[in-house]
Design a protein around this motif. Sequence first.
Motif, PDB file in Angstrom:
ATOM      1  N   GLU A 194       0.897  -1.330  -0.028  1.00  0.00           N
ATOM      2  CA  GLU A 194      -0.061   0.104   0.017  1.00  0.00           C
ATOM      3  C   GLU A 194       1.028   1.270   0.052  1.00  0.00           C
ATOM      4  O   GLU A 194       1.729   1.471   0.744  1.00  0.00           O
ATOM      5  N   GLY A 195       0.492   2.231  -0.912  1.00  0.00           N
ATOM      6  CA  GLY A 195       1.141   3.534  -0.933  1.00  0.00           C
ATOM      7  C   GLY A 195       2.600   3.526  -1.582  1.00  0.00           C
ATOM      8  O   GLY A 195       3.129   4.479  -1.719  1.00  0.00           O
ATOM      9  N   ILE A 196       3.034   2.334  -2.064  1.00  0.00           N
ATOM     10  CA  ILE A 196       4.405   2.216  -2.526  1.00  0.00           C
ATOM     11  C   ILE A 196       4.304   1.749  -4.126  1.00  0.00           C
ATOM     12  O   ILE A 196       3.624   0.720  -4.253  1.00  0.00           O
ATOM     13  N   CYS A 197       5.305   2.422  -4.785  1.00  0.00           N
ATOM     14  CA  CYS A 197       5.115   1.816  -6.454  1.00  0.00           C
ATOM     15  C   CYS A 197       5.861   0.513  -6.631  1.00  0.00           C
ATOM     16  O   CYS A 197       7.069   0.513  -6.221  1.00  0.00           O
ATOM     17  N   ASP A 198       5.192  -0.273  -7.211  1.00  0.00           N
ATOM     18  CA  ASP A 198       5.834  -1.523  -7.746  1.00  0.00           C
ATOM     19  C   ASP A 198       6.945  -1.442  -8.526  1.00  0.00           C
ATOM     20  O   ASP A 198       8.020  -2.164  -8.427  1.00  0.00           O
ATOM     21  N   VAL A 199       6.919  -0.427  -9.396  1.00  0.00           N
ATOM     22  CA  VAL A 199       7.937  -0.234 -10.331  1.00  0.00           C
ATOM     23  C   VAL A 199       9.147   0.302  -9.859  1.00  0.00           C
ATOM     24  O   VAL A 199      10.375  -0.221  -9.977  1.00  0.00           O
ATOM     25  N   CYS A 200       9.115   1.357  -9.114  1.00  0.00           N
ATOM     26  CA  CYS A 200      10.268   2.183  -8.633  1.00  0.00           C
ATOM     27  C   CYS A 200      10.455   2.408  -7.059  1.00  0.00           C
ATOM     28  O   CYS A 200      11.273   2.906  -6.535  1.00  0.00           O
ATOM     29  N   GLY A 201       9.383   1.811  -6.462  1.00  0.00           N
ATOM     30  CA  GLY A 201       9.456   2.020  -4.934  1.00  0.00           C
ATOM     31  C   GLY A 201       9.344   3.527  -4.310  1.00  0.00           C
ATOM     32  O   GLY A 201       9.570   3.391  -2.947  1.00  0.00           O
ATOM     33  N   SER A 202       8.885   4.428  -4.937  1.00  0.00           N
ATOM     34  CA  SER A 202       8.473   5.719  -4.684  1.00  0.00           C
ATOM     35  C   SER A 202       7.160   5.840  -4.004  1.00  0.00           C
ATOM     36  O   SER A 202       6.418   4.551  -4.379  1.00  0.00           O
ATOM     37  N   ALA A 203       6.839   6.742  -3.485  1.00  0.00           N
ATOM     38  CA  ALA A 203       5.313   6.819  -2.910  1.00  0.00           C
ATOM     39  C   ALA A 203       4.249   7.102  -3.893  1.00  0.00           C
ATOM     40  O   ALA A 203       4.656   8.051  -5.128  1.00  0.00           O
ATOM     41  N   ILE A 204       3.199   6.529  -3.618  1.00  0.00           N
ATOM     42  CA  ILE A 204       2.093   6.889  -4.799  1.00  0.00           C
ATOM     43  C   ILE A 204       0.764   7.577  -3.956  1.00  0.00           C
ATOM     44  O   ILE A 204       0.902   7.520  -2.966  1.00  0.00           O
ATOM     45  N   VAL A 205       0.492   8.793  -4.594  1.00  0.00           N
ATOM     46  CA  VAL A 205      -0.535   9.693  -3.873  1.00  0.00           C
ATOM     47  C   VAL A 205      -1.499   9.877  -5.130  1.00  0.00           C
ATOM     48  O   VAL A 205      -1.417   9.597  -6.112  1.00  0.00           O
ATOM     49  N   GLN A 206      -2.559  10.707  -4.298  1.00  0.00           N
ATOM     50  CA  GLN A 206      -3.666  11.024  -5.130  1.00  0.00           C
ATOM     51  C   GLN A 206      -3.375  12.312  -5.695  1.00  0.00           C
ATOM     52  O   GLN A 206      -2.839  13.208  -4.985  1.00  0.00           O
ATOM     53  N   ARG A 207      -3.344  12.718  -7.101  1.00  0.00           N
ATOM     54  CA  ARG A 207      -3.034  14.011  -7.604  1.00  0.00           C
ATOM     55  C   ARG A 207      -4.028  15.117  -6.884  1.00  0.00           C
ATOM     56  O   ARG A 207      -5.068  14.906  -6.738  1.00  0.00           O
ATOM     57  N   ASP A 208      -3.286  16.375  -6.822  1.00  0.00           N
ATOM     58  CA  ASP A 208      -3.873  17.563  -6.389  1.00  0.00           C
ATOM     59  C   ASP A 208      -5.442  17.804  -7.192  1.00  0.00           C
ATOM     60  O   ASP A 208      -6.436  18.172  -6.720  1.00  0.00           O
ATOM     61  N   ASP A 209      -5.184  17.338  -8.535  1.00  0.00           N
ATOM     62  CA  ASP A 209      -6.451  17.793  -9.365  1.00  0.00           C
ATOM     63  C   ASP A 209      -7.329  16.494  -9.402  1.00  0.00           C
ATOM     64  O   ASP A 209      -8.190  16.326 -10.186  1.00  0.00           O
ATOM     65  N   GLU A 210      -7.183  15.696  -8.283  1.00  0.00           N
ATOM     66  CA  GLU A 210      -8.121  14.306  -8.527  1.00  0.00           C
ATOM     67  C   GLU A 210      -9.177  14.334  -7.053  1.00  0.00           C
ATOM     68  O   GLU A 210      -9.514  13.378  -6.563  1.00  0.00           O
ATOM     69  N   THR A 211      -9.025  15.639  -6.399  1.00  0.00           N
ATOM     70  CA  THR A 211     -10.270  15.765  -5.403  1.00  0.00           C
ATOM     71  C   THR A 211     -11.513  15.788  -6.460  1.00  0.00           C
ATOM     72  O   THR A 211     -11.497  16.347  -7.428  1.00  0.00           O
ATOM     73  N   GLU A 212     -12.687  15.582  -5.681  1.00  0.00           N
ATOM     74  CA  GLU A 212     -13.867  15.706  -6.290  1.00  0.00           C
ATOM     75  C   GLU A 212     -14.318  16.631  -7.032  1.00  0.00           C
ATOM     76  O   GLU A 212     -14.771  17.106  -8.306  1.00  0.00           O
ATOM     77  N   GLU A 213     -13.930  17.958  -6.657  1.00  0.00           N
ATOM     78  CA  GLU A 213     -14.315  19.475  -6.903  1.00  0.00           C
ATOM     79  C   GLU A 213     -13.257  19.654  -8.273  1.00  0.00           C
ATOM     80  O   GLU A 213     -13.947  20.033  -9.274  1.00  0.00           O
ATOM     81  N   ALA A 214     -12.051  19.246  -8.195  1.00  0.00           N
ATOM     82  CA  ALA A 214     -11.230  19.569  -9.274  1.00  0.00           C
ATOM     83  C   ALA A 214     -11.476  18.649 -10.347  1.00  0.00           C
ATOM     84  O   ALA A 214     -11.695  18.926 -11.565  1.00  0.00           O
ATOM     85  N   ILE A 215     -12.059  17.323 -10.208  1.00  0.00           N
ATOM     86  CA  ILE A 215     -12.491  16.452 -11.046  1.00  0.00           C
ATOM     87  C   ILE A 215     -13.587  16.910 -11.962  1.00  0.00           C
ATOM     88  O   ILE A 215     -13.822  16.912 -13.261  1.00  0.00           O
ATOM     89  N   GLU A 216     -14.660  17.491 -11.013  1.00  0.00           N
ATOM     90  CA  GLU A 216     -16.064  18.000 -11.742  1.00  0.00           C
ATOM     91  C   GLU A 216     -15.438  19.069 -12.674  1.00  0.00           C
ATOM     92  O   GLU A 216     -16.025  19.214 -13.777  1.00  0.00           O
ATOM     93  N   ASN A 217     -14.628  19.912 -12.328  1.00  0.00           N
ATOM     94  CA  ASN A 217     -14.071  21.226 -13.356  1.00  0.00           C
ATOM     95  C   ASN A 217     -13.245  20.349 -14.418  1.00  0.00           C
ATOM     96  O   ASN A 217     -13.744  20.830 -15.453  1.00  0.00           O
ATOM     97  N   ARG A 218     -12.427  19.425 -14.286  1.00  0.00           N
ATOM     98  CA  ARG A 218     -11.822  19.142 -15.396  1.00  0.00           C
ATOM     99  C   ARG A 218     -12.866  18.434 -16.421  1.00  0.00           C
ATOM    100  O   ARG A 218     -12.534  18.440 -17.784  1.00  0.00           O
ATOM    101  N   LEU A 219     -13.869  17.650 -15.945  1.00  0.00           N
ATOM    102  CA  LEU A 219     -14.705  17.257 -16.870  1.00  0.00           C
ATOM    103  C   LEU A 219     -15.513  18.392 -17.635  1.00  0.00           C
ATOM    104  O   LEU A 219     -15.734  18.493 -18.728  1.00  0.00           O
ATOM    105  N   GLN A 220     -15.733  19.382 -16.907  1.00  0.00           N
ATOM    106  CA  GLN A 220     -16.578  20.383 -17.300  1.00  0.00           C
ATOM    107  C   GLN A 220     -15.595  21.144 -18.517  1.00  0.00           C
ATOM    108  O   GLN A 220     -16.166  21.497 -19.670  1.00  0.00           O
ATOM    109  N   VAL A 221     -14.375  21.212 -18.213  1.00  0.00           N
ATOM    110  CA  VAL A 221     -13.390  21.910 -19.036  1.00  0.00           C
ATOM    111  C   VAL A 221     -13.367  20.819 -20.416  1.00  0.00           C
ATOM    112  O   VAL A 221     -13.188  21.401 -21.337  1.00  0.00           O
ATOM    113  N   TYR A 222     -13.217  19.746 -20.196  1.00  0.00           N
ATOM    114  CA  TYR A 222     -13.145  18.822 -21.126  1.00  0.00           C
ATOM    115  C   TYR A 222     -14.388  18.953 -22.299  1.00  0.00           C
ATOM    116  O   TYR A 222     -14.232  19.159 -23.310  1.00  0.00           O
TER     117      TYR A 222
END
Length: 213
Positions: free
Chosen positions: A147-175
């Motif tokens: 959990e939380g660790i990349c299989d490929v390179c061992g670094s941390a995996i995170v939720q992107r800043d633009d993947e909060t519900e609000e930002a997602i809603e905006n990205r879909l609208q922009v799309y």
Amino acid sequence: MKIILLGPPGAGKGTIAKALMQLDGSVQISTGDILRAAIAAGAELGKQVEAAMAAGDLVTDDLIMGIMEQRLQEEDCQQGYLLDGFPRTIPQAEALKTMFAKLGEKLDCALELDIPRDVIIDRLTTRRTCTNCGEIYNVKFKPPKVEGICDVCGSAIVQRDDETEEAIENRLQVYNQQTAPLVEFYRDEGLLVSVPTSELETVMAAIKERLQD
Ligand code: ADP
Ligand code: ZN
């Protein structure tokens, strides 16, 4: 292959690009990855785009065209490329067309991944990205081994800043407002291939059929 990948955020453009890339030596060029790398490196470019990206808004056409005119003339593009996240507006598509005309180049197709909205929202909210190599995971469908660790390179995996519900809603609208018109643009150019799925075999079959005729 010289292919443009079209489709809403979360449609699977990156995953498809990576799979196609392994087939024939084309390179994946993701404008989102280029911009995120600039932010991570603390580069001037990163500072210019950080706020727009976090909100899910587009960065300016001029800035993107400056990056892409250079990028598409680099050595590794000779074998072909998969454009992931570019063009994203009609002005970008027009500028790309002009650039191709100048260089005497031609696109093979614009591939649209036409994925339903509810599938998209579900995918985006469960998506996680490696902070180092960009590998994409999904907490439901493709969790990392640890959990939380990349299989490929061992670094941390995170939720992107633009993947909060609000930002997602905006990205879909922009799309819908700014990028969806490209589907008609490329249909008019006779270059559109549209598939209702991001399932690799179906996508490959559609591309093969297109490249044959
Ligand atoms: P997505 O998952 O939405 O396809 P990307 O990784 O392609 O995300 O892009 C992330 C962000 O980078 C966009 O929301 C936008 O702010 C910026 N961006 C990427 N490509 C472009 C482009 N061609 N034109 C304008 N902005 C772009
Ligand atoms: Zn990684």
